[in-house]
Design an enzyme around this catalytic site. Structure first.
Site, PDB file in Angstrom:
ATOM      1  N   ASP A 205      89.007  77.646  -7.113  1.00 36.87           N
ATOM      2  CA  ASP A 205      88.825  78.629  -8.175  1.00 36.87           C
ATOM      3  C   ASP A 205      87.878  78.086  -9.249  1.00 36.87           C
ATOM      4  O   ASP A 205      87.995  76.921  -9.661  1.00 36.87           O
ATOM      5  CB  ASP A 205      90.193  78.955  -8.790  1.00 36.87           C
ATOM      6  CG  ASP A 205      90.112  79.944  -9.928  1.00 36.87           C
ATOM      7  OD1 ASP A 205      89.751  81.100  -9.672  1.00 36.87           O
ATOM      8  OD2 ASP A 205      90.397  79.540 -11.074  1.00 36.87           O
TER       9      ASP A 205
ATOM     10  N   GLU B 194      84.411  79.008  -5.295  1.00 33.47           N
ATOM     11  CA  GLU B 194      84.068  80.164  -6.119  1.00 33.47           C
ATOM     12  C   GLU B 194      82.984  79.639  -7.061  1.00 33.47           C
ATOM     13  O   GLU B 194      83.294  78.938  -8.023  1.00 33.47           O
ATOM     14  CB  GLU B 194      85.275  80.667  -6.909  1.00 33.47           C
ATOM     15  CG  GLU B 194      84.949  81.916  -7.705  1.00 33.47           C
ATOM     16  CD  GLU B 194      86.108  82.395  -8.565  1.00 33.47           C
ATOM     17  OE1 GLU B 194      86.232  83.612  -8.769  1.00 33.47           O
ATOM     18  OE2 GLU B 194      86.888  81.549  -9.052  1.00 33.47           O
TER      19      GLU B 194
END
Length: 706
Positions: free
Chosen positions: A346, A382
Site C-alpha cells: 500500500d 501501489e
C-alpha cells in the site's frame, strides 16, 4: 514464589517460544528502562519484569515456563520531550511491534493518549492505559503443512488476481456456516474455494489482515475501519477475522493458505508498512511512539510533528535500520511461517522515501533485492503516495509489478466514450510498454485493473455519474470525484430496459478488455456477480451490507461470462505474452507476418493521423500467435491461434471490414460480448473483406482459421 528470569538473548526480536519458555526482546534506542508486563487470560493481574539485559539497544530476557497464550506488553521509561520528538511514558502499556498475535481492540479512553485529551500534546498524561490496550499474545507457529513446502510460484504471465476481503467475501454466503462467516476459516470453506476455481482466478489478493485498529472518530459514529488500512501489528493476523480464537489465529490463517494452495490458488497479502494506527502528534500512544518515537517515525524539521506522505498522520522512518529490519522480518515471517505467495504494498512510494524524494535506489529496494526469501515471491507496488512527487507509475525496480493506475483511467475513459483516448488505449491494451518497456521489465510489470476496493464497483461504474457516500458521515465530501464513470442514462437503480442493456454491454466490454489485455488482470471481488455499493466509492467504514457480497442475488450469467473469458485467456498464450509486441514480422518478411497490426473499421491500417483523431471510438487489433517470442516450459516453440479484436466504444453499431486476405482468409467469432449467452453457441464465420457488425459498446474476438 519469585519468577525465575534468565538473561535470554537479543535475537530474534519479539516473543519466541522454544518449547521450554519464551525469549522476549524489544528494540529501543532511547529507553532508560523497560518492563515486560504479563497478564492473565482475563487481562488483569499485571506482573512486571524488569529487563536488565540490553545489547545493541535490544532489551531482552528469557522466562522459563512461559508459553503460548501468555498475554503481555511493555512499559518504557525514558525522556518525555515531545518538542524533541521523544514521547516515552511508563504509564502507557505498549504493544510489541513483533507480536505474533494481538488480543482485542483499543478502548478509546483518554488514558490511551500520551497527553491530556483536548490539551497541549507536550503535557504528559500519567493515567494508566493498560486496561484499554490490546495485549500481545505468545504463539506457537508450528503447523502441519504436509506437502506445502514453498510458495506456489505461478508464473506472472499466467496469473489472474482477485482482490478480496476476508469478511466481505463470506458474511452473506448462504453455504458458509454462520459461525464461520467473516473469518479465515470461512474464506477457506469449500463453497468459497469452488467459486474461485470456477471463476478461474489463480491468486487471491487479501485486503489487510495485519492486526489493525478501528479509528476513534469512526467508533464514535458507530462505524468501523472495514478495509483495515490502519495496522498496529505487522506479524499478527487480525484476530477479528478468527473463528477459532486468538490463541489459534495463526493456525487458522495457515489453514486458509494451505486450503488455497491445494486448489492451486496463491495468497497475496495487501500490506501497509507506510504508516501505523498511532496517527500524528495528537494521536494515541499505543506502541511505536512510546517505544522509540524518533526511530520508528519520520519527523519534520520541528520534531514535535510527523512527516506525513500517507494522509494518516505519520510515515514510518525508512532511513532507520531497525525500521527496515522490522519490515523485512515481517515479510520473511509471512513467507516462511505463513507460506504466503507475495505482497501488494500500500502507498509503496512512501517506502522509497529514504530522503525527501522517492528514490529508486533507496535502502528498502536494496534489501528486497538481496533478500533470498522475499525477492522470490510476487511483489506488487501501489506506486504512489500523497507526498510531493509521489505518483511513480512505471518507476519501480525490475523485481516489481505495479498497480497500473494509467490502465484504469484509460480503459474507463475509452468505454465511457471520452474523446482522444485511442492512442493511450492502444498502449494499455498491449501491456503499457511506454511505462515499462525501457527498463528491462515485461508486460506483467503492469497489474491491470478497472476497479479495486478504493472506488466504484464495476456495476456502479456503469450506473452512477457521481459518488453517493452519505452513509460515511462526512456529507459526501470523502472519496474521489475523479471516477471516470457514466450512469448510462439514469443515476442509480432503474427499470428502463434500454439503460439496463447499455450498462450490461459496457460491463462486459470492460471485463473483456481487462482479461484480454497484456499484463496481469486483477478483478475486484464481487464484480463477477454484479455487486453494488449503491454508488459509495469510499466504503472503507461500511462493515455491513453495503460492502458484504450479496450472494443471494448473484448475477449467474455475468459470472459465467467472466469465467469463459478467463478460460479463453488461459487457453491462448497470445493474450498473456511474456514480451512486448515489436510491430515487425516474426515468421517472414510480409507485412501480415507482423506480431501486431492496427486497423480502422474500414479495414485499412491505422495512420499516425488516425491515432490522433479525437472522435475515433472504434479500432481492430491483429494479434499474431504463429510464433510467440518465448518457448513453453520445456523449451519448445510456442504457437497459438491468430486473432482479430474488434473494439467499438461508439454509441451506435459500427460495421467493420475485415482486412485483406494476406492477414487471413477466414475468421470465426470466438467471443461477442454483446451476444454472450451461457452454454454452447453457434460461431459465426467470416471471409476476407467481410462486413462484421459490432454492436454499440462491445467487443468481438475473431480467430483466424485455415
Amino acid at each position: 514464589m519469585k519468577r525465575e528470569v534468565w538473561p535470554g538473548g537479543p535475537y530474534p526480536l519479539g516473543a519466541w517460544y522454544d518449547g521450554t519458555g519464551t525469549n522476549f526482546t524489544l528494540f529501543s534506542e532511547v529507553a532508560e528502562g523497560v518492563e515486560l508486563c504479563l497478564f492473565d487470560g482475563a487481562g488483569g493481574g499485571e506482573e512486571r519484569v524488569d529487563l536488565t539485559e540490553v545489547d545493541g539497544y535490544v532489551w531482552h530476557c528469557f522466562l522459563p515456563g512461559v508459553g503460548p497464550g501468555q498475554r503481555y506488553g511493555y512499559r518504557v521509561r525514558g525522556p518525555h520531550e515531545p518538542e524533541a520528538g521523544l514521547r516515552c511514558n511508563p504509564a502507557k502499556l505498549l504493544i510489541d511491534p513483533y507480536a505474533k498475535a494481538i488480543d482485542g481492540q483499543v478502548t478509546w479512553d483518554p488514558a490511551v493518549y500520551g497527553y491530556p485529551l483536548g490539551d497541549d500534546d507536550r503535557k504528559r498524561n500519567d493515567d494508566d492505559s493498560a486496561p484499554f490496550i490490546p495485549k500481545a499474545v505468545v504463539t506457537n507457529p508450528s503447523f502441519e503443512w504436509g506437502g506445502d513446502t514453498r510458495p506456489l510460484r505461478t508464473p506472472w504471465h499466467e496469473t489472474v488476481l482477485y482482490e478480496a476481503h476476508v469478511k466481505g467475501m463470506t458474511m452473506r454466503h448462504p453455504a458458509v456456516p454462520e459461525n464461520l462467516r467473516g473469518t479465515y476459516a470461512g474464506m477457506a470453506h469449500p463453497a468459497v474455494v469452488e467459486h474461485l476455481t470456477r471463476l478461474g482466478v489463480t491468486a487471491v489478493e487479501l485486503m489487510p489482515v495485519h492486526h489493525f485498529l478501528h479509528d476513534h472518530h469512526l467508533t464514535d459514529q458507530g462505524l468501523r475501519n472495514y478495509w483495515g488500512y490502519n495496522s498496529i501489528g505487522f506479524f499478527a493476523p487480525d484476530a477479528g477475522y478468527s473463528a477459532w480464537g486468538v490463541e489459534r489465529v495463526t493456525s487458522e490463517f495457515q489453514h486458509l493458505v494451505k486450503t488455497m494452495h491445494e486448489a492451486g490458488i496463491e495468497v497475496i497479502l495487501d500490506v501497509v508498512y507506510n504508516h501505523t494506527a498511532e496517527g500524528n502528534h495528537l494521536g494515541p500512544l499505543l506502541s511505536f511512539k512510546g517505544i522509540d518515537n524518533s526511530s520508528y517515525y519520520r519527523l519534520t524539521d520541528d520534531p514535535r510533528y510527523y512527516f506525513d506522505t500517507t494522509g494518516t498522520g505519520n510515515s514510518l522512518n525508512m532511513r532507520h535500520p531497525h525500521v527496515l529490519q522490522l519490515i523485512i522480518d515481517s515479510l520473511r515471517y509471512w513467507v516462511t511461517v505463513m507460506h504466503v505467495d507475495g505482497f501488494r504494498f500500500d502507498l509503496a512510494a512512501s517506502l522509497a522515501r529514504q530522503f525527501h524524494e522517492v528514490d529508486r535506489l533507496s535502502a528498502f529496494f536494496d534489501l528486497i533485492q538481496v533478500d533470498p526469501v522475499v525477492s522470490q515471491v510476487k511483489l506488487i507496488a501501489e506506486p504512489w503516495d500523497l507526498g510531493e512527487g509521489g505518483y511513480q507509475v512505471g518507476n519501480f525496480p525490475t523485481l516489481w509489478s505495479e498497480w497500473n493506475g494509467r490502465y484504469r483511467d484509460t480503459v474507463r475513459d475509452y468505454w465511457r466514450g471520452a474523446d482522444s483516448t485511442l492512442a493511450d488505449f492502444g498502449y494499455r491494451l498491449t501491456g503499457s510498454s511506454d511505462l515499462y518497456g525501457n527498463t528491462g521489465r515485461r508486460p506483467y510489470a503492469s497489474v491491470n485493473f478497472v476497479t479495486a476496493h478504493d472506488g466504484f464497483t464495476l456495476t456502479d461504474l456503469v450506473s452512477y455519474d457521481g459518488k453517493h457516500n452519505e452513509a460515511n458521515g462526512e456529507d459526501n465530501r470523502d472519496g474521489t470525484d475523479d471516477n471516470r464513470s457514466w450512469n448510462s442514462g439514469a443515476e442509480g437503480p432503474t427499470d428502463d430496459p434500454g439503460i439496463l442493456q447499455t450498462r450490461e454491454r459496457r460491463r462486459r466490454a470492460l471485463m473483456t478488455t481487462l482479461l484480454l489485455s497484456q499484463g496481469v488482470p486483477m478483478i475486484r471481488h464481487g464484480d463477477e456477480i454484479g455487486h453494488t455499493q449503491l454508488g459509495n466509492n469510499n466504503a472503507y467504514c461500511q462493515d455491513n451490507e453495503i460492502s458484504w457480497l450479496d450472494w443471494e442475488h448473484a448475477d449467474a450469467d455475468f459470472l459465467g461470462f467472466c469465467a469463459q473469458v478467463i478460460q479463453f485467456r488461459r487457453e491462448h498464450p497470445v493474450f498473456r505474452r511474456r514480451r512486448f509486441f515489436e510491430g515487425r514480422p516474426i515468421t517472414g518478411t510480409r507485412q501480415s507476418d507482423t506480431d501486431i497490426g492496427w486497423f480502422r473499421p474500414d479495414g485499412q491500417e491505422m495512420s499516425p493521423e488516425d491515432w490522433g483523431a479525437g472522435f475515433s471510438k472504434s479500432i481492430s487489433v491483429f494479434l499474431n500467435g504463429e510464433a510467440l517470442p518465448d518457448p513453453d516450459g520445456r523449451g519448445r516453440r510456442l504457437t497459438n491461434g491468430t486473432f482479430l479484436l474488434l473494439f467499438n466504444a461508439h454509441h451506435e453499431l459500427v460495421t467493420f471490414t475485415l482486412p485483406g486476405r494476406t492477414w487471413g482468409r477466414q475468421w470465426v467469432t470466438d467471443i461477442d460480448s454483446a451476444a454472450f449467452s451461457p452454454g454452447p453457441s453457434r460461431k459465426k464465420k467470416h471471409r476476407t473483406g467481410a462486413m462484421v457488425a459490432v454492436a454499440a459498446r462491445s467487443v468481438q474476438v475473431l480467430r483466424r482459421v485455415q
